[in-house]
Design a protein around this motif. Sequence first.
Motif, PDB file in Angstrom:
ATOM      1  N   ALA A 154       0.834  -1.198   0.000  1.00 47.30           N
ATOM      2  CA  ALA A 154       0.000   0.000   0.000  1.00 47.30           C
ATOM      3  C   ALA A 154       0.868   1.247   0.000  1.00 47.30           C
ATOM      4  O   ALA A 154       0.518   2.265  -0.608  1.00 47.30           O
ATOM      5  N   ILE A 155       1.997   1.180   0.687  1.00 47.40           N
ATOM      6  CA  ILE A 155       2.922   2.317   0.790  1.00 47.40           C
ATOM      7  C   ILE A 155       4.333   1.800   0.546  1.00 47.40           C
ATOM      8  O   ILE A 155       4.754   0.810   1.155  1.00 47.40           O
ATOM      9  N   ALA A 156       5.048   2.447  -0.345  1.00 42.34           N
ATOM     10  CA  ALA A 156       6.439   2.094  -0.610  1.00 42.34           C
ATOM     11  C   ALA A 156       7.224   3.381  -0.822  1.00 42.34           C
ATOM     12  O   ALA A 156       6.966   4.119  -1.774  1.00 42.34           O
ATOM     13  N   ALA A 157       8.145   3.657   0.081  1.00 45.10           N
ATOM     14  CA  ALA A 157       8.968   4.868  -0.017  1.00 45.10           C
ATOM     15  C   ALA A 157      10.434   4.489   0.135  1.00 45.10           C
ATOM     16  O   ALA A 157      10.784   3.705   1.022  1.00 45.10           O
ATOM     17  N   GLN A 158      11.255   5.035  -0.720  1.00 40.23           N
ATOM     18  CA  GLN A 158      12.680   4.742  -0.675  1.00 40.23           C
ATOM     19  C   GLN A 158      13.469   6.030  -0.477  1.00 40.23           C
ATOM     20  O   GLN A 158      13.274   7.004  -1.203  1.00 40.23           O
ATOM     21  N   GLY A 159      14.344   6.001   0.515  1.00 36.01           N
ATOM     22  CA  GLY A 159      15.241   7.133   0.741  1.00 36.01           C
ATOM     23  C   GLY A 159      14.532   8.437   1.018  1.00 36.01           C
ATOM     24  O   GLY A 159      14.922   9.488   0.490  1.00 36.01           O
ATOM     25  N   LEU A 160      13.511   8.387   1.852  1.00 42.18           N
ATOM     26  CA  LEU A 160      12.726   9.583   2.160  1.00 42.18           C
ATOM     27  C   LEU A 160      13.582  10.592   2.922  1.00 42.18           C
ATOM     28  O   LEU A 160      14.151  10.284   3.970  1.00 42.18           O
ATOM     29  N   ARG A 161      13.649  11.819   2.383  1.00 44.47           N
ATOM     30  CA  ARG A 161      14.483  12.861   2.995  1.00 44.47           C
ATOM     31  C   ARG A 161      13.679  14.153   3.157  1.00 44.47           C
ATOM     32  O   ARG A 161      12.836  14.485   2.326  1.00 44.47           O
ATOM     33  N   LYS A 162      14.006  14.875   4.232  1.00 43.53           N
ATOM     34  CA  LYS A 162      13.405  16.191   4.438  1.00 43.53           C
ATOM     35  C   LYS A 162      14.247  16.972   5.431  1.00 43.53           C
ATOM     36  O   LYS A 162      14.614  16.460   6.490  1.00 43.53           O
ATOM     37  N   SER A 163      14.536  18.206   5.062  1.00 41.71           N
ATOM     38  CA  SER A 163      15.280  19.106   5.940  1.00 41.71           C
ATOM     39  C   SER A 163      14.562  20.438   6.006  1.00 41.71           C
ATOM     40  O   SER A 163      13.899  20.858   5.050  1.00 41.71           O
ATOM     41  N   VAL A 179       4.334  11.517   7.709  1.00 36.93           N
ATOM     42  CA  VAL A 179       2.916  11.410   7.348  1.00 36.93           C
ATOM     43  C   VAL A 179       2.540  12.506   6.354  1.00 36.93           C
ATOM     44  O   VAL A 179       1.835  12.256   5.362  1.00 36.93           O
ATOM     45  N   LYS A 180       2.997  13.725   6.586  1.00 32.45           N
ATOM     46  CA  LYS A 180       2.655  14.840   5.703  1.00 32.45           C
ATOM     47  C   LYS A 180       3.207  14.632   4.293  1.00 32.45           C
ATOM     48  O   LYS A 180       2.547  14.958   3.308  1.00 32.45           O
ATOM     49  N   ILE A 181       4.399  14.065   4.191  1.00 33.99           N
ATOM     50  CA  ILE A 181       4.964  13.804   2.867  1.00 33.99           C
ATOM     51  C   ILE A 181       4.166  12.706   2.161  1.00 33.99           C
ATOM     52  O   ILE A 181       3.769  12.854   1.005  1.00 33.99           O
ATOM     53  N   LEU A 182       3.908  11.611   2.868  1.00 30.81           N
ATOM     54  CA  LEU A 182       3.217  10.479   2.253  1.00 30.81           C
ATOM     55  C   LEU A 182       1.778  10.813   1.886  1.00 30.81           C
ATOM     56  O   LEU A 182       1.210  10.198   0.976  1.00 30.81           O
ATOM     57  N   SER A 183       1.198  11.785   2.581  1.00 30.24           N
ATOM     58  CA  SER A 183      -0.195  12.161   2.307  1.00 30.24           C
ATOM     59  C   SER A 183      -0.297  13.409   1.428  1.00 30.24           C
ATOM     60  O   SER A 183      -1.352  14.035   1.373  1.00 30.24           O
ATOM     61  N   THR A 184       0.778  13.793   0.784  1.00 36.43           N
ATOM     62  CA  THR A 184       0.862  14.885  -0.210  1.00 36.43           C
ATOM     63  C   THR A 184       0.750  16.276   0.399  1.00 36.43           C
ATOM     64  O   THR A 184       0.628  17.260  -0.330  1.00 36.43           O
ATOM     65  N   LEU A 185       0.806  16.401   1.716  1.00 38.70           N
ATOM     66  CA  LEU A 185       0.672  17.715   2.343  1.00 38.70           C
ATOM     67  C   LEU A 185       1.979  18.503   2.319  1.00 38.70           C
ATOM     68  O   LEU A 185       1.961  19.737   2.395  1.00 38.70           O
ATOM     69  N   VAL A 186       3.100  17.796   2.223  1.00 33.85           N
ATOM     70  CA  VAL A 186       4.424  18.431   2.192  1.00 33.85           C
ATOM     71  C   VAL A 186       5.249  17.715   1.134  1.00 33.85           C
ATOM     72  O   VAL A 186       5.158  16.484   0.985  1.00 33.85           O
ATOM     73  N   ARG A 187       6.066  18.461   0.399  1.00 34.25           N
ATOM     74  CA  ARG A 187       6.923  17.851  -0.613  1.00 34.25           C
ATOM     75  C   ARG A 187       8.094  17.114   0.044  1.00 34.25           C
ATOM     76  O   ARG A 187       8.661  17.582   1.033  1.00 34.25           O
ATOM     77  N   ILE A 240       8.333   7.281  -4.373  1.00 33.93           N
ATOM     78  CA  ILE A 240       7.296   7.056  -3.369  1.00 33.93           C
ATOM     79  C   ILE A 240       6.031   6.639  -4.100  1.00 33.93           C
ATOM     80  O   ILE A 240       5.569   7.341  -4.997  1.00 33.93           O
ATOM     81  N   ARG A 241       5.481   5.502  -3.727  1.00 37.52           N
ATOM     82  CA  ARG A 241       4.228   5.030  -4.315  1.00 37.52           C
ATOM     83  C   ARG A 241       3.216   4.783  -3.205  1.00 37.52           C
ATOM     84  O   ARG A 241       3.525   4.113  -2.212  1.00 37.52           O
ATOM     85  N   ILE A 242       2.053   5.346  -3.361  1.00 36.03           N
ATOM     86  CA  ILE A 242       0.971   5.211  -2.393  1.00 36.03           C
ATOM     87  C   ILE A 242      -0.245   4.636  -3.124  1.00 36.03           C
ATOM     88  O   ILE A 242      -0.732   5.238  -4.084  1.00 36.03           O
ATOM     89  N   GLY A 243      -0.722   3.483  -2.668  1.00 29.59           N
ATOM     90  CA  GLY A 243      -1.867   2.863  -3.318  1.00 29.59           C
ATOM     91  C   GLY A 243      -1.622   2.564  -4.787  1.00 29.59           C
ATOM     92  O   GLY A 243      -2.553   2.587  -5.597  1.00 29.59           O
ATOM     93  N   GLY A 244      -0.366   2.305  -5.150  1.00 33.91           N
ATOM     94  CA  GLY A 244      -0.011   2.002  -6.532  1.00 33.91           C
ATOM     95  C   GLY A 244       0.235   3.221  -7.396  1.00 33.91           C
ATOM     96  O   GLY A 244       0.567   3.087  -8.579  1.00 33.91           O
ATOM     97  N   HIS A 245       0.114   4.425  -6.838  1.00 32.97           N
ATOM     98  CA  HIS A 245       0.284   5.660  -7.605  1.00 32.97           C
ATOM     99  C   HIS A 245       1.607   6.331  -7.250  1.00 32.97           C
ATOM    100  O   HIS A 245       1.999   6.375  -6.081  1.00 32.97           O
ATOM    101  N   ASP A 246       2.264   6.870  -8.252  1.00 37.06           N
ATOM    102  CA  ASP A 246       3.498   7.617  -8.031  1.00 37.06           C
ATOM    103  C   ASP A 246       3.150   8.966  -7.422  1.00 37.06           C
ATOM    104  O   ASP A 246       2.432   9.765  -8.038  1.00 37.06           O
ATOM    105  N   LEU A 247       3.651   9.227  -6.226  1.00 39.13           N
ATOM    106  CA  LEU A 247       3.272  10.445  -5.513  1.00 39.13           C
ATOM    107  C   LEU A 247       3.716  11.699  -6.248  1.00 39.13           C
ATOM    108  O   LEU A 247       2.983  12.689  -6.298  1.00 39.13           O
ATOM    109  N   ALA A 248       4.903  11.674  -6.832  1.00 36.59           N
ATOM    110  CA  ALA A 248       5.413  12.866  -7.524  1.00 36.59           C
ATOM    111  C   ALA A 248       4.668  13.106  -8.831  1.00 36.59           C
ATOM    112  O   ALA A 248       4.361  14.249  -9.181  1.00 36.59           O
TER     113      ALA A 248
END
Length: 336
Positions: free
Chosen positions: A5-14, A48-56, A64-72
């Motif tokens: 359902a959720i697949a994220a690789q190398g998630l980064r945020k500063s 959570v904010k990144i995975l739910s599209t609230l923050v880049r 990042i893929r959520i529910g089979g969709h490419d988030l970007a």
Amino acid sequence: MTGLAIAAQGLRKSYGDKTVLDGVDLSVPEGTVFALLGPNGAGKTTAVKILSTLVRAGRGSGPIRIGGHDLAADPQAVRAAIGVTGQFSAVDGLITGEENMLLMADLHHLPKAEGRRVAADLLARFDLTEAAKKPVSTYSGGMKRRLDIAMTLVGNPRIIFLDEPTTGLDPRSRHGMWQIIRDLVTGGVTVFLTTQYLDEADELADRIAVLHNGVIAAEGTAEELKRLVPGGHVRLRFTDPAAYRSAADALPEGARDDESLTLLVPSDGSQRALRSVLDRLDAAGVEAESLTVHTPDLDDVFFALTGAPAVPHQSAPSAPPTAPAVAAGSAEEAAR
């Protein structure tokens, strides 16, 4: 990524000079509860904010893929597949519960008749029918949280992000929320849960990840994580001094208490370790009066991995165990 359902690789945020997420990998199978633990400021809400599209996501993040969709590439499709309930209630206290639900139905562009049907069904499902015509300002904390989740479900999401959903609730309301989460998963929904309550993760999650200093310090099932921390043991109590001495000879690694005729034998709590202890007792021809297995709990794991108490204001042990280098299962490199 099939079946995830959720697949994220190398998630980064500063944010400025502060690195919040530093290469976090997340894999959440469909129809499961995944709990992300961490002390205040660890980056749980940011994830959570990144995975739910609230923050880049930050520069350098992987796919990042959520529910089979490419988030970007298709954030709108991601939004259609998910629901989000934050730490604080998002309901409007000036209107009724029913009006909150109908407003959400309008936001999802449901036809008027369908919106009323969906609202009524969800209010009944969350035991809010009697309060539906009352202003939300009169609701208890638990009722507001139930309404929050009911509103989240109006769009029939298959993935729900629950960011500390039981913060501030009394024990009865917390347990009620746990049952709601179980029911959602039984219906095929995937739940991504952040929490500071270790018993909550232990009770609900199929897999747990501990976030510390921007990285995943450990990941696995609750039982796998508990076995990472030293301190587990088998407690053997005897009434016959001769049997006690024979057992002590057979299990020389055990800590002796000659006064109470008790042995504490180091163990990871696994069936194999317990069988080894019993086999050695059998070989010595002795039998314990009682046997109990003690394993570290998630509070011990949390403290060992993060160096912080699991619950705010909870007193910490005077000599915390050393954090393991790597976690069980699909563990990431331990927090540096």
